[in-house]
Design a protein around this motif. Structure first.
Motif, PDB file in Angstrom:
ATOM      1  N   VAL A 159       0.693  -1.212  -0.084  1.00 23.67           N
ATOM      2  CA  VAL A 159      -0.082   0.030   0.111  1.00 23.67           C
ATOM      3  C   VAL A 159       0.832   1.092   0.169  1.00 23.67           C
ATOM      4  O   VAL A 159       2.039   1.330   0.558  1.00 23.67           O
ATOM      5  N   VAL A 160       0.312   2.313  -0.518  1.00 24.46           N
ATOM      6  CA  VAL A 160       0.652   3.598  -0.469  1.00 24.46           C
ATOM      7  C   VAL A 160      -0.274   4.596  -0.213  1.00 24.46           C
ATOM      8  O   VAL A 160      -1.205   4.230  -0.362  1.00 24.46           O
ATOM      9  N   GLY A 161       0.177   5.932   0.243  1.00 23.57           N
ATOM     10  CA  GLY A 161      -0.936   6.740   0.608  1.00 23.57           C
ATOM     11  C   GLY A 161      -1.719   7.386  -0.859  1.00 23.57           C
ATOM     12  O   GLY A 161      -1.187   7.314  -1.864  1.00 23.57           O
ATOM     13  N   LYS A 162      -2.862   7.701  -0.621  1.00 29.57           N
ATOM     14  CA  LYS A 162      -3.753   8.169  -1.619  1.00 29.57           C
ATOM     15  C   LYS A 162      -3.355   9.302  -2.459  1.00 29.57           C
ATOM     16  O   LYS A 162      -3.616   9.318  -3.669  1.00 29.57           O
ATOM     17  N   ASN A 163      -2.338  10.056  -2.087  1.00 28.37           N
ATOM     18  CA  ASN A 163      -1.718  11.182  -2.478  1.00 28.37           C
ATOM     19  C   ASN A 163      -0.396  10.827  -2.990  1.00 28.37           C
ATOM     20  O   ASN A 163       0.286  11.961  -3.579  1.00 28.37           O
ATOM     21  N   PHE A 166       3.160   8.230  -7.307  1.00 22.26           N
ATOM     22  CA  PHE A 166       3.198   7.099  -8.037  1.00 22.26           C
ATOM     23  C   PHE A 166       2.125   6.257  -8.146  1.00 22.26           C
ATOM     24  O   PHE A 166       1.527   5.878  -7.337  1.00 22.26           O
ATOM     25  N   THR A 167       1.603   6.028  -9.332  1.00 20.09           N
ATOM     26  CA  THR A 167       0.182   5.676  -9.630  1.00 20.09           C
ATOM     27  C   THR A 167       0.472   4.268 -10.435  1.00 20.09           C
ATOM     28  O   THR A 167      -0.805   3.723 -10.777  1.00 20.09           O
ATOM     29  N   SER A 168       1.507   3.835 -10.695  1.00 22.38           N
ATOM     30  CA  SER A 168       1.437   2.457 -11.506  1.00 22.38           C
ATOM     31  C   SER A 168       1.595   1.269 -10.634  1.00 22.38           C
ATOM     32  O   SER A 168       1.651   1.443  -9.387  1.00 22.38           O
ATOM     33  N   GLU A 219      13.304   5.388  -9.488  1.00 23.60           N
ATOM     34  CA  GLU A 219      13.876   4.357 -10.309  1.00 23.60           C
ATOM     35  C   GLU A 219      12.907   3.176 -10.655  1.00 23.60           C
ATOM     36  O   GLU A 219      13.263   2.161 -11.138  1.00 23.60           O
ATOM     37  N   VAL A 220      11.604   3.450 -10.287  1.00 21.90           N
ATOM     38  CA  VAL A 220      10.519   2.606 -10.575  1.00 21.90           C
ATOM     39  C   VAL A 220       9.364   3.332 -11.509  1.00 21.90           C
ATOM     40  O   VAL A 220       8.300   2.692 -11.914  1.00 21.90           O
ATOM     41  N   GLY A 221      10.054   4.454 -12.046  1.00 22.38           N
ATOM     42  CA  GLY A 221       9.364   5.072 -13.196  1.00 22.38           C
ATOM     43  C   GLY A 221       8.565   6.168 -12.339  1.00 22.38           C
ATOM     44  O   GLY A 221       7.454   6.959 -13.177  1.00 22.38           O
TER      45      GLY A 221
END
Length: 299
Positions: free
Chosen positions: A141-145, A148-150, A170-172
């Motif tokens: 999980v990441v924060g909604k804001n 990074f959305t990929s 490093e991951v786009g």
């Protein structure tokens, strides 16, 4: 010269060995703790264990349940169902961590503990027996804001949590340091994710790594901010509005190709007391399985 009557020596020896083997098998069956039999698949486990479904439970029966925070929702549902079905009984629940719960069961201070990792040889040597109840997934999980959305690959996830990948670029993503949020070392989810996701390596440390003081999902979600990444039981984060569950290797946790899968279980110390038999008998009954299934679907 006449031969003596009777069985040839080789037949006599074989027959004796067969009888000895049968005797050992019977002895072994009578002196071995009943082992759970678990079906495979991605859906809720239809676990079969050697616990009878109770028809009655004596008034005043108390069963103490502790352990993994990932089991909290199942503990609550089964507690309610157990107490409603058998008036006058109590199921006392308190979440801590898998390791703490196992230590408490071994010491006899609680009756049952929920665990989110496999039992070790040392656990089994203490007489602990696991009763698997459901298949579970660990979500990333990441924060909604978070910008990074990929999705990520499982190899990228491993490198992030070992500290080899340090920046979202490093991951786009945008050039921003990655801040991995780790659960405490005694957390079953922490240990399970290390086994499943780190490709036989250890978690990173220092730098941007943050280790939570207690094994709980809410503090982890609050700590994510715009740059953090963490891991949690999928059922606890699927409907959270403040976080985003990431696809890994192109699959989200509800899909069959998702890589981070484990089994949640209840553990008791052999031989089980009457309270353990009653609660696990209810848990593995049709009614108990329905409650477990309902909780897994109410994500």
């Amino acid at each position: 010269m006449t031969s003596k009557k009777g069985l040839p020596p080789i037949v006599y020896i074989a027959g004796s060995l067969a009888l000895a083997g049968l005797g050992y098998a019977v002895y072994n069956k009578l002196n071995t703790a009943p082992a759970p039999i678990v079906t495979t698949g991605d859906r809720t486990s239809t676990t079969q264990v050697a616990f009878d479904v109770p028809s009655t439970v004596p008034t005043g029966t108390i069963v103490k349940i502790g352990g993994a925070t990932s089991m909290v929702q199942f503990n609550k549902a089964l507690k309610t169902g157990f107490e409603q079905k058998f008036p006058g009984v109590q199921a006392l629940t308190l979440a801590s961590s898998s390791n703490r719960g196992l230590a408490d069961v071994a010491a006899g201070t609680i009756d049952i503990t929920g665990v989110s990792r496999e039992l070790t040889a040392a656990d089994k040597d203490r007489g602990l027996v696991a009763v698997p109840i459901i298949k579970d997934k660990i979500a990333i999980v990441v924060g909604k804001n978070n910008a990074f959305t990929s999705g990520l690959t499982s190899a990228q996830v491993a490198k992030i949590f070992t500290g080899e990948i340090k920046n979202w670029s490093e991951v786009g993503g945008k050039s921003l340091p990655i801040r991995p949020i780790l659960r405490p070392i005694d957390s079953g989810t922490h240990q399970s994710f290390q086994d499943l996701g780190l490709q036989e390596k250890n978690f990173g440390s220092g730098g941007n790594f943050k280790v939570l003081e207690r094994d709980a999902t809410t503090p982890l979600l609050q700590a994510l901010g715009n740059d953090g990444i963490g891991y949690a039981t999928y059922a606890q984060v699927a409907n959270q509005s403040t976080v985003r569950v990431m696809a890994i290797d192109g699959a989200t946790p509800e899909l069959s190709g998702y890589p981070y899968r484990r089994t949640l279980a209840y553990v008791y110390k052999h031989p089980p007391n009457d309270a353990v038999k009653a609660f696990l008998g209810f848990t593995t009954s049709r009614e108990g399985k329905e409650l477990i299934s309902q909780q897994s679907q109410n994500k």
